[in-house]
Design a protein around this motif. Structure first.
Motif, PDB file in Angstrom:
ATOM      1  N   ALA A 107     -11.246  -2.994   1.173  1.00  0.00           N
ATOM      2  CA  ALA A 107      -9.837  -2.130   0.551  1.00  0.00           C
ATOM      3  C   ALA A 107      -8.719  -3.307   0.877  1.00  0.00           C
ATOM      4  O   ALA A 107      -7.819  -3.375   0.147  1.00  0.00           O
ATOM      5  CB  ALA A 107      -9.572  -0.882   1.391  1.00  0.00           C
ATOM      6  N   PRO A 108      -8.280  -4.110   1.894  1.00  0.00           N
ATOM      7  CA  PRO A 108      -7.347  -5.037   1.914  1.00  0.00           C
ATOM      8  C   PRO A 108      -7.261  -5.965   1.067  1.00  0.00           C
ATOM      9  O   PRO A 108      -6.409  -6.334   0.615  1.00  0.00           O
ATOM     10  CB  PRO A 108      -7.523  -5.538   3.409  1.00  0.00           C
ATOM     11  CG  PRO A 108      -8.265  -4.533   4.143  1.00  0.00           C
ATOM     12  CD  PRO A 108      -9.202  -3.810   3.261  1.00  0.00           C
ATOM     13  N   ILE A 109      -8.604  -6.549   0.722  1.00  0.00           N
ATOM     14  CA  ILE A 109      -8.711  -7.476  -0.231  1.00  0.00           C
ATOM     15  C   ILE A 109      -8.238  -7.194  -1.661  1.00  0.00           C
ATOM     16  O   ILE A 109      -7.335  -7.724  -2.413  1.00  0.00           O
ATOM     17  CB  ILE A 109     -10.379  -8.206  -0.404  1.00  0.00           C
ATOM     18  CG1 ILE A 109     -10.564  -8.730   0.661  1.00  0.00           C
ATOM     19  CG2 ILE A 109     -10.674  -8.719  -1.725  1.00  0.00           C
ATOM     20  CD1 ILE A 109     -12.145  -9.270   0.780  1.00  0.00           C
ATOM     21  N   PHE A 110      -8.696  -5.870  -1.914  1.00  0.00           N
ATOM     22  CA  PHE A 110      -8.305  -5.307  -3.396  1.00  0.00           C
ATOM     23  C   PHE A 110      -6.913  -4.594  -3.543  1.00  0.00           C
ATOM     24  O   PHE A 110      -6.241  -4.655  -4.347  1.00  0.00           O
ATOM     25  CB  PHE A 110      -9.287  -4.244  -4.031  1.00  0.00           C
ATOM     26  CG  PHE A 110     -10.413  -4.769  -4.527  1.00  0.00           C
ATOM     27  CD1 PHE A 110     -10.752  -5.211  -5.628  1.00  0.00           C
ATOM     28  CD2 PHE A 110     -11.737  -5.040  -3.727  1.00  0.00           C
ATOM     29  CE1 PHE A 110     -11.818  -5.694  -6.242  1.00  0.00           C
ATOM     30  CE2 PHE A 110     -12.884  -5.885  -4.082  1.00  0.00           C
ATOM     31  CZ  PHE A 110     -12.793  -5.960  -5.476  1.00  0.00           C
ATOM     32  N   PHE A 111      -6.441  -4.556  -2.243  1.00  0.00           N
ATOM     33  CA  PHE A 111      -4.886  -3.937  -2.044  1.00  0.00           C
ATOM     34  C   PHE A 111      -3.948  -5.398  -2.465  1.00  0.00           C
ATOM     35  O   PHE A 111      -2.980  -5.219  -3.251  1.00  0.00           O
ATOM     36  CB  PHE A 111      -4.606  -3.434  -0.731  1.00  0.00           C
ATOM     37  CG  PHE A 111      -3.160  -3.069  -0.689  1.00  0.00           C
ATOM     38  CD1 PHE A 111      -2.874  -1.830  -0.860  1.00  0.00           C
ATOM     39  CD2 PHE A 111      -2.335  -3.887   0.079  1.00  0.00           C
ATOM     40  CE1 PHE A 111      -1.424  -1.511  -0.795  1.00  0.00           C
ATOM     41  CE2 PHE A 111      -0.913  -3.503   0.151  1.00  0.00           C
ATOM     42  CZ  PHE A 111      -0.492  -2.534  -0.078  1.00  0.00           C
ATOM     43  N   VAL A 112      -4.472  -6.553  -1.804  1.00  0.00           N
ATOM     44  CA  VAL A 112      -3.547  -7.639  -2.129  1.00  0.00           C
ATOM     45  C   VAL A 112      -3.805  -7.768  -3.633  1.00  0.00           C
ATOM     46  O   VAL A 112      -2.753  -8.559  -4.495  1.00  0.00           O
ATOM     47  CB  VAL A 112      -3.963  -8.789  -1.124  1.00  0.00           C
ATOM     48  CG1 VAL A 112      -2.993  -9.994  -1.620  1.00  0.00           C
ATOM     49  CG2 VAL A 112      -3.729  -8.309   0.119  1.00  0.00           C
ATOM     50  N   VAL A 113      -5.213  -8.040  -4.094  1.00  0.00           N
ATOM     51  CA  VAL A 113      -5.460  -8.227  -5.513  1.00  0.00           C
ATOM     52  C   VAL A 113      -4.523  -7.298  -6.410  1.00  0.00           C
ATOM     53  O   VAL A 113      -3.694  -7.861  -7.486  1.00  0.00           O
ATOM     54  CB  VAL A 113      -6.994  -8.213  -6.019  1.00  0.00           C
ATOM     55  CG1 VAL A 113      -7.077  -8.218  -7.264  1.00  0.00           C
ATOM     56  CG2 VAL A 113      -7.656  -9.155  -5.121  1.00  0.00           C
ATOM     57  N   GLY A 114      -4.334  -5.869  -6.128  1.00  0.00           N
ATOM     58  CA  GLY A 114      -3.605  -5.081  -6.843  1.00  0.00           C
ATOM     59  C   GLY A 114      -2.338  -5.437  -6.895  1.00  0.00           C
ATOM     60  O   GLY A 114      -1.584  -5.244  -8.006  1.00  0.00           O
ATOM     61  N   LEU A 115      -1.670  -5.890  -5.567  1.00  0.00           N
ATOM     62  CA  LEU A 115      -0.321  -6.456  -5.745  1.00  0.00           C
ATOM     63  C   LEU A 115       0.003  -7.516  -6.576  1.00  0.00           C
ATOM     64  O   LEU A 115       0.963  -7.502  -7.419  1.00  0.00           O
ATOM     65  CB  LEU A 115       0.191  -6.820  -4.411  1.00  0.00           C
ATOM     66  CG  LEU A 115       0.241  -5.717  -3.094  1.00  0.00           C
ATOM     67  CD1 LEU A 115       0.740  -6.170  -1.785  1.00  0.00           C
ATOM     68  CD2 LEU A 115       1.406  -4.802  -3.477  1.00  0.00           C
ATOM     69  N   GLY A 116      -1.001  -8.470  -6.627  1.00  0.00           N
ATOM     70  CA  GLY A 116      -0.745  -9.805  -7.624  1.00  0.00           C
ATOM     71  C   GLY A 116      -0.885  -9.027  -9.180  1.00  0.00           C
ATOM     72  O   GLY A 116       0.091  -9.452 -10.028  1.00  0.00           O
TER      73      GLY A 116
END
Length: 310
Positions: free
Chosen positions: A11-20
């Motif tokens: 989830a942290p990985i895709f949270f930051v990907v989502g921010l990008g």
């Protein structure tokens, strides 16, 4: 365990990907600049510092290089079989091979393994990343230009590979370590490098989000299902067997196997574009494998944690 690992690792990985992704939708960021900052600054700093800090010996590093090359070879065989079964035309066959053989061990694999297994796991990925980069622009280059139509394109791509600082950072790190240089004690040099390598994980994920935002995927078809199955499921299964054959310690094996389930490398789409390949298939493979990996990497990590505990 599945939901705990998803919340704490994936989830942290895709949270930051989502921010990008959101930032690109709002501001239309310049992807080429972000990619160059990754390739020419953050990744070399990461590789150089991790090589000097890691406790892995030369024999273990060579084993990891051999494992990575063996994984690429197995994916070539698997994709060739799938292409024949599905009766793909030449461009699709080429794109399937590229999409399955070369995985995103930089923008995706490094953050994933770092969050899952800490700096020890990240140290293993240094050699995977360097090997994958070189293999993409040598083996991948040969496969991509096999039916290429642009004269001289393979020389331009090869020259581009030689300009990549990743290989030189690895060689410099190995030389410094083998000669016993204690660069960690040279504060004016080591501190800037340490700051840059610490920025890699978050910045790489933001860049991946921007890449996702600017990708226009094609509709799902059978070849794409084959790419997803081979890249995200078959690859870690074969990698697990390979780590046992090669006798890796469990912690190193787990890091290697988890990274092999990473999505398709973005560079494969660039190769397809450069050499007149199936660009739609290539970019769609990157897009869909990245999305689906949110599930598959969580499952893979859960199984690996159970295996390590046993």
């Amino acid at each position: 365990m599945f939901f705990d690992l998803f919340l704490n690792v994936c989830a942290p990985i895709f949270f930051v990907v989502g921010l990008g992704w959101l930032l690109d939708r709002k501001f239309r960021l310049h992807l080429e600049t972000l990619v160059k900052l990754n390739i020419y600054l953050l990744v070399p700093a990461f590789i150089f510092t991790r090589v000097l800090d890691t406790e892995l010996g030369g024999q273990e590093a060579l084993q990891i290089v051999g494992f990575t090359l063996a994984t690429i070879a197995l994916m070539f065989i698997g994709s060739t079989i799938a292409a024949r079964v599905l009766k793909m035309h030449a461009q699709q066959r080429q794109a399937l091979r590229l999409a399955t053989m070369f995985y995103n061990c930089g923008n995706y694999g490094l953050p994933l393994v770092t969050l899952a297994f800490g700096h020890e796991g990240a140290a293993v990925q240094v050699y995977v990343l360097a090997t994958m980069n070189v293999a993409t622009f040598t083996i991948g280059l040969f496969l991509a230009q096999e039916r290429g139509e642009k004269p001289g394109a393979h020389w331009r791509a090869l020259n581009g590979m030689l300009r990549q600082p990743t290989l030189y950072a690895l060689v410099a790190g190995v030389l410094a370590k083998s000669t016993g240089l204690r660069l960690q004690e040279v504060t004016w040099l080591w501190q800037p490098l340490d700051l840059l390598q610490a920025a890699l994980v978050g910045f790489a994920l933001l860049t991946l989000g921007v890449q996702m935002s600017q990708t226009r995927p094609a509709p799902f078809r059978a070849p794409l299902f084959a790419a997803l199955g081979i890249r995200l499921i078959l690859s870690p299964l074969l990698a697990l067997g390979l780590t046992q054959i090669m006798g890796f310690p469990p912690a190193v094996a787990a890091s290697l196997v988890l990274a092999t389930g990473a999505p398709t490398a973005v560079n494969t789409a660039l190769l397809a574009h450069e050499f007149g390949g199936d660009v739609s298939f290539a970019t769609s493979s990157v897009y869909y494998t990245t999305l689906v990996s949110m599930l598959t990497t969580t499952v893979t990590l859960s199984l690996l944690k159970l295996w390590l505990a046993a």
